[in-house]
Motif scaffolding. Sequence first.
Motif, mmCIF file in Angstrom:
data_model
loop_
_atom_site.group_PDB
_atom_site.id
_atom_site.type_symbol
_atom_site.label_atom_id
_atom_site.label_comp_id
_atom_site.label_asym_id
_atom_site.label_seq_id
_atom_site.Cartn_x
_atom_site.Cartn_y
_atom_site.Cartn_z
ATOM 1 N N CYS A 148 0.848 -1.200 0.000
ATOM 2 C CA CYS A 148 0.000 0.000 0.000
ATOM 3 C C CYS A 148 0.882 1.248 0.000
ATOM 4 N N ASN A 150 -0.589 4.301 0.755
ATOM 5 C CA ASN A 150 -1.414 5.371 1.327
ATOM 6 C C ASN A 150 -0.885 5.980 2.620
ATOM 7 N N PHE A 151 -0.187 5.224 3.408
ATOM 8 C CA PHE A 151 0.355 5.728 4.674
ATOM 9 C C PHE A 151 -0.697 6.413 5.538
ATOM 10 N N CYS A 152 -1.806 5.717 5.795
ATOM 11 C CA CYS A 152 -2.760 6.215 6.787
ATOM 12 C C CYS A 152 -1.982 6.303 8.108
ATOM 13 N N TYR A 154 -2.385 5.688 11.109
ATOM 14 C CA TYR A 154 -2.508 4.689 12.180
ATOM 15 C C TYR A 154 -2.013 3.313 11.735
ATOM 16 N N CYS A 155 -1.525 3.187 10.515
ATOM 17 C CA CYS A 155 -1.345 1.860 9.923
ATOM 18 C C CYS A 155 0.118 1.547 9.621
ATOM 19 N N ILE A 157 0.958 -1.109 7.697
ATOM 20 C CA ILE A 157 1.023 -1.969 6.508
ATOM 21 C C ILE A 157 2.052 -1.512 5.464
ATOM 22 N N PRO A 158 2.086 -0.216 5.104
ATOM 23 C CA PRO A 158 3.067 0.161 4.066
ATOM 24 C C PRO A 158 4.504 -0.152 4.488
ATOM 25 N N ILE A 191 -4.205 -6.123 -0.289
ATOM 26 C CA ILE A 191 -4.040 -5.242 0.871
ATOM 27 C C ILE A 191 -4.781 -3.930 0.623
ATOM 28 N N ASN A 192 -4.656 -3.384 -0.562
ATOM 29 C CA ASN A 192 -5.409 -2.180 -0.949
ATOM 30 C C ASN A 192 -5.778 -2.333 -2.424
ATOM 31 N N GLU A 224 -11.523 1.466 -1.600
ATOM 32 C CA GLU A 224 -11.405 2.850 -1.150
ATOM 33 C C GLU A 224 -12.361 3.676 -2.017
ATOM 34 N N ARG A 263 -6.391 10.426 5.343
ATOM 35 C CA ARG A 263 -7.254 9.613 4.476
ATOM 36 C C ARG A 263 -7.629 10.306 3.156
HETATM 37 S S1 SF4 Z 1 -3.442 -0.726 4.211
HETATM 38 FE FE1 SF4 Z 1 -5.358 0.445 4.363
HETATM 39 S S2 SF4 Z 1 -5.265 1.446 6.349
HETATM 40 FE FE2 SF4 Z 1 -3.167 0.773 5.862
HETATM 41 S S3 SF4 Z 1 -2.210 2.515 4.859
HETATM 42 FE FE3 SF4 Z 1 -3.095 1.269 3.238
HETATM 43 S S4 SF4 Z 1 -5.160 2.140 2.899
HETATM 44 FE FE4 SF4 Z 1 -4.419 2.912 4.871
#
Ligand code: SF4
Length: 426
Positions: A148, A150-152, A154-155, A157-158, A191-192, A224, A263
Amino acid sequence: MNKQKKVAFLTLGCKVNQFEADSVAKQLEENGFIVENEITSDCDFVILSTCAVTNEAERKSRQMLSKINKLAPNARIIVCGCASQHQAKNFEGKKNVSVIIGTSSKHLLPLILEESGAFVVEPPLDWEEMSAPLKHRTRAYVKVQDGCNNFCSYCLIPYVRGRSRSRPLESIIVECFNIAKHSKEIVLTGINISAWGQDINRDMIDLLSSLTTINARIRISSMEMNIITPQLIETIKKMPNFCHHFHLSMQSGCDKVLKDMNRHYTSAEFLEKVKMLKDAFPDCNITTDLIVGFPGETDEDFKQTIDTIKRAKFGYIHIFPYSRRAGTVASRKPNVDANVVKERVMKVTKLRDELEKEFLEKQLGTVQEMLCEQEKDEYIVGHTRNFTKVYLPKKQAEPNDLAYVRIDELYLDGVKGSLVEIVKDD
Ligand code: SF4
């Protein structure tokens, strides 16, 4: 002759982990291993797929080591997945752990099973080819994307899964056609998924229009809001096999909190996409994810979220009390008081249940196509295209049937239905 080695899996976390575990199992079988359905004392290897979505998930991942050691004291443990990518040291040197590989190179597991050590490398920049086993009969998951960008705030994952990378279109099409020979529904997962195509000069419209003639229902696990466009809607309208269930991640209905979450949309923009979908597909079910008690969320912010939810009228909301992830931007801010979060969760859960009931009541009297999935007590349980859970009396159908059912009454977490007719195979 060498004795065939036995392997079992313990998989935590999301559908992507499950897909990857199934895919590795298939590869191992092709390489002469016996894949067990459960961990038994004579397993030679246990592959633990870990999750790092919350602190709690990471803790649970570590705890699974003692469970495996109890069930299979002589097995060598191979740890993979997000928690091992994030903190390999949490697994290093633990009893019977021989290999730690993080989120990449899972497709190389048949080769490195007999090795020992940590193979945790940076997640790859390109797609690692993996395909699903052909054993699932009702609903099959096809991974189309990983990582991903996006670098939300709180996350993690990236950081643990790396940047977004897309599975090539041709590979997805081949796999979907193969799966459709024996499965009634395909769920595109990643994942995204909304980022599918960005790195290979394609987009979701290319992907979906290539799947129009697949002889199976097509579902997207999560989206999304940015990919909902008039063009995408037109594409879906032309797909007789597309399931009108849109899981659109909202996370908050308050603009200030959305901005803090990084977001990149406002609640008004989100509601506009919801309206576009409902106008185009009146039978659709729109569900979402919500984080409650994000750092800095005030009572007024939460009220705005409640207001947005009431306007969106979601069919279901997955509610997550905010959970701090060390290493993320949001983790540097002070937490909302735990009791306040609890109260907000209770309030939004009540609203969620009311809206779910409202959605289910709208289904009453309609006839819908149900995929019969499994037997439970005196019922066959399955889902309609818009993901309404249906309980159908057992004798009326078999698991893996597609059936037209009349929705009769609300029941438990779904509805009771009665058979109209079984859909004949083409
Ligand atoms: S995996 Fe989902 S929540 Fe995590 S950064 Fe990517 S879009 Fe945001």
